[in-house]
Design a protein around this motif. Structure first.
Motif, PDB file in Angstrom:
ATOM      1  N   GLY A 108       0.804  -1.218   0.000  1.00  0.00           N
ATOM      2  CA  GLY A 108       0.000   0.000   0.000  1.00  0.00           C
ATOM      3  C   GLY A 108       0.841   1.273   0.000  1.00  0.00           C
ATOM      4  O   GLY A 108       0.305   2.377   0.148  1.00  0.00           O
ATOM      5  N   THR A 109       2.152   1.150  -0.207  1.00  0.00           N
ATOM      6  CA  THR A 109       3.023   2.335  -0.183  1.00  0.00           C
ATOM      7  C   THR A 109       3.332   2.876  -1.574  1.00  0.00           C
ATOM      8  O   THR A 109       3.949   3.938  -1.689  1.00  0.00           O
ATOM      9  N   LEU A 110       2.945   2.147  -2.628  1.00  0.00           N
ATOM     10  CA  LEU A 110       3.259   2.604  -3.979  1.00  0.00           C
ATOM     11  C   LEU A 110       2.642   3.980  -4.230  1.00  0.00           C
ATOM     12  O   LEU A 110       1.455   4.202  -3.973  1.00  0.00           O
ATOM     13  N   GLY A 111       3.442   4.894  -4.736  1.00  0.00           N
ATOM     14  CA  GLY A 111       2.985   6.263  -5.007  1.00  0.00           C
ATOM     15  C   GLY A 111       3.152   7.204  -3.832  1.00  0.00           C
ATOM     16  O   GLY A 111       2.942   8.407  -3.982  1.00  0.00           O
ATOM     17  N   LYS A 112       3.547   6.653  -2.672  1.00  0.00           N
ATOM     18  CA  LYS A 112       3.667   7.479  -1.462  1.00  0.00           C
ATOM     19  C   LYS A 112       5.142   7.671  -1.097  1.00  0.00           C
ATOM     20  O   LYS A 112       6.019   7.080  -1.651  1.00  0.00           O
ATOM     21  N   TYR A 113       5.362   8.540  -0.125  1.00  0.00           N
ATOM     22  CA  TYR A 113       6.721   8.843   0.353  1.00  0.00           C
ATOM     23  C   TYR A 113       7.578   9.429  -0.772  1.00  0.00           C
ATOM     24  O   TYR A 113       8.740   9.065  -0.944  1.00  0.00           O
ATOM     25  N   GLU A 148       4.248   9.970   4.049  1.00  0.00           N
ATOM     26  CA  GLU A 148       3.097   9.295   3.433  1.00  0.00           C
ATOM     27  C   GLU A 148       2.167  10.317   2.786  1.00  0.00           C
ATOM     28  O   GLU A 148       1.517  10.040   1.777  1.00  0.00           O
ATOM     29  N   ALA A 149       2.117  11.519   3.362  1.00  0.00           N
ATOM     30  CA  ALA A 149       1.226  12.568   2.841  1.00  0.00           C
ATOM     31  C   ALA A 149       1.714  13.143   1.517  1.00  0.00           C
ATOM     32  O   ALA A 149       0.969  13.877   0.858  1.00  0.00           O
ATOM     33  N   SER A 184       0.697  15.507  -5.200  1.00  0.00           N
ATOM     34  CA  SER A 184       0.439  16.225  -3.953  1.00  0.00           C
ATOM     35  C   SER A 184       1.703  16.179  -3.089  1.00  0.00           C
ATOM     36  O   SER A 184       1.898  15.264  -2.286  1.00  0.00           O
ATOM     37  N   VAL A 185       2.578  17.129  -3.320  1.00  0.00           N
ATOM     38  CA  VAL A 185       3.881  17.187  -2.643  1.00  0.00           C
ATOM     39  C   VAL A 185       4.127  18.636  -2.241  1.00  0.00           C
ATOM     40  O   VAL A 185       3.831  19.555  -3.012  1.00  0.00           O
TER      41      VAL A 185
END
Length: 571
Positions: free
Chosen positions: A335-340, A437-438, A459-460
Motif C-alpha cells: 500500500g506504499t506505492l505512489g507514497k513517500y 506518506e502525505a 500532492s507534494v
C-alpha cells in the motif's frame, strides 16, 4: 532500429524490456545487451540520434530568432516549463510543453520532463556525487522513512564501474561524507573560489569547499574514445546536445554501446500503458504500449522488465498496472506505492560581491560550475532543530561593464573599452526533504490523457523541517560570506514550487520489509520477482547529493543480479 512484425507474438517477445531510455534506462539497456539478452527499449518520445538530432548545437547567438529567449506567447502557454533555467530557444525542443501532457497539481509542483530518446540525460546538470553511509544510514539513525536495505559497501564497486565508463571528473578530497571515486582530473577552482575555501576551512574545519564533480570528460580514456566521445570543449552549451560527447548522456554513450551488441531493439513513440501480469505464473509477462502517433495498442513480452521511466512516470505506470491480483497497482501489497515522494529543496540562494583580488579575472568556462560544499549539518550527531541537512553550490565570477550613456565617439569608445567590476559570488541550497506518506502521486479516477492513461495527481509540498533548514542555510552562508569579507550580501528566498529542482524521488521505495516497501535490496519488486525499478522511484530517502550517478550504479548492479537469477531459473 530493427523491424517489428506486430502480427506475431514471437516477434514481440524479447528476453528483457526496458521502459525508458534516459540515464537509468540507458544503463539498464547497455548492461542487459552486453550480457547477451535480446532487449527491447521502449521510449514514449521521438527518436534523437547522437549528433544528427542536435539542431542548435553549433548555432551562434545571433542565429536564434529571439536571441535565445523564449517569446512571450510561448511562456504564457507554458508557465511550468518556462520556469526551468534551461528552457530557451536552444533547447526548448527537448522539453515537454505544458499543454501536451497535462497533470493535476493538488499542490503546486513544477514537473519538468523530457520525452525523447535519451530523456533528460540530454538536459541534466551533470553534477555527480556518491552517497556515503551518512546517507544510507540516515533514515534509521534519524527515525524517518524506512531503513535502506543497502549500505555504501554494496554500491561502491558499481559506482567505480559506472564512473569509469561515463567519465566523471573530480578531485580526490578524502571526505568520508562524500567518497572519492574513479575520477578524471577535476576542474580547478578560480582564485576567489580558492580564497573562499581557505577562509571557510580556516574558520570552520568541518566545512569543506571542493571542486564540483561532474560527468564531463576532462581527459579522455580509451573507453571514452571507443564510445566515439572525446574531451569536453568547455563550451557549456550542453543542453543543446554535445556533438563531442563531452558530457555523459544516454544518446552519446550507453544506447550506442547497447546497439553495437546487436541485441537492442529501440522503439521510440511507444507510450507505456501498463505492465502485464499473469496471476497463474505469478510474474509479469510483458508491457502494454500505445503508439504515440497512431494510438495503436500493442503488447510486448519478456522474461524480465526494468522500469526506468523517470521517478514520477514510473509510479504512474506501476499504479496503472492493475490486475485481479494487484487491484491497487503492480507489486503494491504494502500500500506504499505512489507514497513517500520527496525531492531536493533548491528554494534559497545568496549573492554578494568581493572587492579583493582585483588583479585577477577568469577566462574561458568551467563545465563543473565552480565549487561544491558537501553537507556538514547533523552529520555526526543531531545539532539543529530540523532533521538532516543541505549541500550547497558556490561560484565566483567577474564581469565587465561599459558606460552606455552618451553618444558618438564617447559612447563608441566606452563600448569598446569595458571595465572590470568587482567579483560576484553566489551560492544555492540543495536541501534534503523528508519522505512522508502525505506526499504522494495518484491516478485520476475519471480523466485520461490522449493515450487513454489516467491523469496523474501530484500532492507534494514543503514542510516545517524544510523552512527551518532553509533559514539555517541562509544564516550560515551569510555568516561565511561575512567572514570572507564579501559585501552587498543579498538573500534570495524564492518561492519556487517543488519539482523545479528536477530531483523528484520515491514512490516505489526500497526496504527490508515487504509490508512497508515496494523493492528489495536489489531494486527488485518484493511481490513480482521479474520486475526491477532502478530510477528515482526506488529512492528511500533523498540525501543532498545529485541523484543520477546513484541511479546509474543501481541499474548496473540490478542487471547483474537479474541476469544471474535468470540463468539460475530463479526469476
Amino acid at each position: 532500429m530493427a523491424n517489428i512484425n506486430i502480427d506475431s507474438v514471437k516477434d514481440r517477445t524479447y528476453d528483457a524490456i526496458v521502459i525508458g531510455s534516459g540515464i537509468s534506462g540507458g544503463w539498464s539497456a547497455k548492461e542487459l545487451c552486453e550480457k547477451g539478452l535480446k532487449t527491447l527499449v521502449l521510449e514514449r518520445g521521438r527518436d534523437v540520434k547522437h549528433i544528427k538530432d542536435y539542431p542548435t548545437t553549433n548555432m551562434n547567438p545571433w542565429e536564434f530568432e529571439h536571441r535565445n529567449e523564449m517569446p512571450y506567447e510561448n511562456k504564457k502557454e507554458n508557465p511550468i516549463v518556462s520556469r526551468c533555467y534551461a528552457y530557451h530557444e536552444d533547447a526548448a525542443h527537448f522539453f515537454v510543453k505544458d499543454q501536451e501532457h497535462p497533470y493535476v497539481q493538488d499542490k503546486p509542483f513544477d514537473w519538468i520532463r523530457g520525452y525523447q530518446v535519451g530523456g533528460k540525460s540530454l538536459l541534466w546538470a551533470r553534477q555527480t556525487q556518491r552517497w556515503s553511509d551518512f546517507d544510507f544510514e540516515g533514515p534509521q539513525r534519524d527515525g524517518f522513512a524506512v531503513d535502506w536495505p543497502i549500505r555504501y559497501a554494496d554500491l561502491k564497486p558499481w559506482y567505480d564501474y559506472v564512473e569509469r565508463f561515463a567519465g566523471i571528473s573530480g578531485d580526490k578530497d578524502g571526505l568520508p561524507e562524500l567518497p572519492d571515486g574513479e575520477f578524471l582530473p577535476g576542474y580547478p577552482l578560480n582564485v576567489v573560489e580558492k580564497y573562499f575555501k581557505q577562509k571557510v576551512e580556516g574558520k570552520y574545519p568541518e566545512r569543506k569547499v571542493i571542486s564540483a564533480r561532474c560527468a564531463h570528460i576532462s581527459k579522455p580514456q580509451p573507453i571514452h574514445i571507443e564510445q566515439g566521445r572525446t574531451q569536453c570543449q568547455n563550451r557549456t552549451l550542453c543542453q543543446r546536445g554535445c556533438p563531442f560527447g563531452g558530457y555523459f548522456s544516454s544518446n552519446a554513450s550507453t544506447l550506442p554501446w547497447a546497439a553495437k551488441t546487436g541485441n537492442m531493439t529501440l522503439r521510440p513513440d511507444a507510450v507505456v500503458h501498463s505492465i502485464l501480469y499473469d496471476k497463474d505464473k505469478n510474474r509479469a509477462i510483458g508491457v502494454k504500449v500505445i503508439d504515440r502517433n497512431t494510438k495503436e495498442e500493442i503488447d510486448f513480452f519478456a522474461k524480465v522488465i526494468f522500469v526506468n521511466a523517470a521517478a514520477i512516470n514510473t509510479n504512474l505506470i506501476l499504479l496503472n498496472s492493475k490486475s485481479e491480483r494487484f487491484p491497487n497497482g503492480l507489486g503494491n501489497d504494502s500500500g506504499t506505492l505512489g507514497k513517500y515522494v520527496a525531492f531536493h529543496n533548491y528554494s534559497a540562494r545568496i549573492y554578494a560581491e568581493y572587492e579583493g583580488l582585483l588583479d585577477y579575472a577568469t577566462a574561458g568556462r568551467n563545465p563543473a560550475g565552480g565549487g561544491y560544499i558537501p553537507r556538514f549539518r547533523n552529520l555526526h550527531k543531531q545539532e539543529t532543530d530540523y532533521l538532516r541537512g543541505y549541500a550547497a553550490g558556490f561560484g565566483a565570477w567577474r564581469s565587465q561593464h561599459s558606460d552606455r550613456t552618451g553618444w558618438g565617439d564617447d559612447l563608441k569608445n566606452s563600448l569598446l573599452n569595458p571595465e572590470w567590476g568587482n567579483w560576484g559570488v553566489g551560492s544555492h541550497m540543495m536541501g534534503e526533504t523528508i519522505p512522508k506518506e502525505a506526499s504522494y502521486v495518484a491516478l485520476d479516477k475519471t480523466k485520461n490523457d490522449d493515450w487513454g492513461i489516467p491523469l496523474l495527481h501530484i500532492s507534494v509540498d514543503y514542510d516545517d523541517n524544510d523552512a527551518k533548514m532553509k533559514k539555517d542555510y541562509l544564516d550560515t552562508m551569510e555568516d561565511m560570506f561575512t567572514e570572507a569579507g564579501f559585501t552587498n550580501i543579498r538573500r534570495d528566498e524564492n518561492s519556487q514550487a517543488p519539482g523545479l529542482d528536477i530531483h523528484e524521488m520515491g514512490g516505489a521505495r526500497m526496504g527490508h520489509d515487504p509490508k512497508t516497501s515496494v523493492l528489495n535490496k536489489w531494486n527488485q519488486m518484493h511481490d513480482v520477482s521479474n520486475v526491477f525499478v532502478t530510477d528515482g522511484a526506488a529512492m528511500t530517502s533523498t540525501s543532498t547529493q545529485n541523484p543520477s550517478l546513484t541511479y546509474m550504479a543501481f541499474s548496473a548492479r540490478s542487471v547483474d543480479y537479474a541476469v544471474k537469477e535468470l540463468k539460475k531459473g530463479a526469476i
